[in-house]
Design a protein around this motif. Structure first.
Motif, short mmCIF file in Angstrom:
data_model
loop_
_atom_site.label_atom_id
_atom_site.label_comp_id
_atom_site.label_asym_id
_atom_site.label_seq_id
_atom_site.Cartn_x
_atom_site.Cartn_y
_atom_site.Cartn_z
N THR A 113 33.39 28.33 -5.27
CA THR A 113 32.52 27.78 -6.32
C THR A 113 32.49 28.73 -7.51
OG1 THR A 113 31.16 26.63 -4.69
CG2 THR A 113 30.19 26.99 -6.86
N PHE A 126 30.46 22.52 -10.12
CA PHE A 126 29.18 21.93 -9.74
C PHE A 126 29.37 20.71 -8.84
CE2 PHE A 126 27.62 24.56 -13.23
CZ PHE A 126 26.54 25.15 -12.59
N LEU A 129 30.04 22.26 -5.50
CA LEU A 129 28.80 22.84 -5.00
C LEU A 129 27.89 21.77 -4.41
CD1 LEU A 129 27.03 25.47 -4.91
CD2 LEU A 129 26.10 24.73 -7.10
N ALA A 130 27.61 20.73 -5.18
CA ALA A 130 26.72 19.66 -4.72
C ALA A 130 27.41 18.76 -3.70
CB ALA A 130 26.26 18.83 -5.91
N GLY A 131 28.67 18.45 -3.93
CA GLY A 131 29.40 17.55 -3.03
C GLY A 131 29.50 18.09 -1.62
N THR A 132 29.73 19.38 -1.49
CA THR A 132 29.82 19.98 -0.15
C THR A 132 28.48 19.89 0.57
OG1 THR A 132 31.60 21.47 -0.79
CG2 THR A 132 30.32 22.10 1.14
N LEU A 133 27.40 20.24 -0.12
CA LEU A 133 26.08 20.19 0.51
C LEU A 133 25.72 18.77 0.93
CD1 LEU A 133 24.07 22.61 -1.78
CD2 LEU A 133 24.93 23.04 0.53
N ILE A 134 25.95 17.81 0.05
CA ILE A 134 25.62 16.41 0.36
C ILE A 134 26.50 15.90 1.50
CG2 ILE A 134 25.69 14.05 -0.56
CD1 ILE A 134 24.86 15.35 -3.31
#
Length: 165
Positions: A113, A126, A129-134
């Motif tokens: 990231t 970003f 970052l967000a896609g992995t968490l979701i």
């Protein structure tokens, strides 16, 4: 009354029943299975990184896939060992902490990231970052739901008298 003695540089407590077991004797098997599982998991992650190498400025599919698959697997594992059957006391440390802990990688995710935070790839950073968490959270949720649905049908549909397992 117990007293502390030094034996080979290690403090050992003694009591009316004799020396207490050392920490390693008590927890060594857990430490060993975590280490072995972690080594195997890290080798599996390395294999995925060789199949799907991360190129500078590109989406890190190998790490993304590794983390999402690992999260799915932990969802399945936790349902199996907490709701379906009682596994050996070393199953969870070996598979959950060791193998899946060695397989998934938050540190690589963080570094990748950071590396994407360059002009021209900030939006990709970003998104990653967000896609992995979701995706990781959805993978755990999907794994738990699917595993429960497949293996615990009679508990999910309690109004039927027949077991559907």
């Amino acid at each position: 009354m117990s007293e502390a003695r030094l034996s080979g540089g290690v403090a050992a407590e003694t009591g009316a029943t004799g020396p207490r077991p050392s920490w390693f004797r008590e927890h060594g098997s857990v430490l060993l299975v975590v280490a072995v599982g972690g080594g195997i998991g890290a080798e599996a992650r390395y294999g995925v990184s060789r199949l799907l190498p991360t190129r500078p400025g590109q989406f890190p599919w190998g790490t993304f896939l590794t983390n999402v698959v690992g999260c799915f697997a932990i969802g399945v594992l936790m349902v199996l060992i907490t709701e379906v059957w009682t596994g050996h006391r070393l199953v969870r440390p070996f598979l959950g902490v060791g193998f899946l802990g060695g397989f998934t990688t938050f540190s690589t995710y963080a570094v990748e990231t950071r590396n994407l935070l360059e002009p021209g790839t900030v939006y990709l950073a970003f998104g990653y970052l967000a896609g992995t968490l979701i995706a990781a959270m959805l993978a755990v949720l999907a794994a738990v739901t699917l595993t429960r649905t497949i293996l615990l049908r009679k508990e999910i549909h309690p109004d039927t008298d027949e077991e559907q397992v």
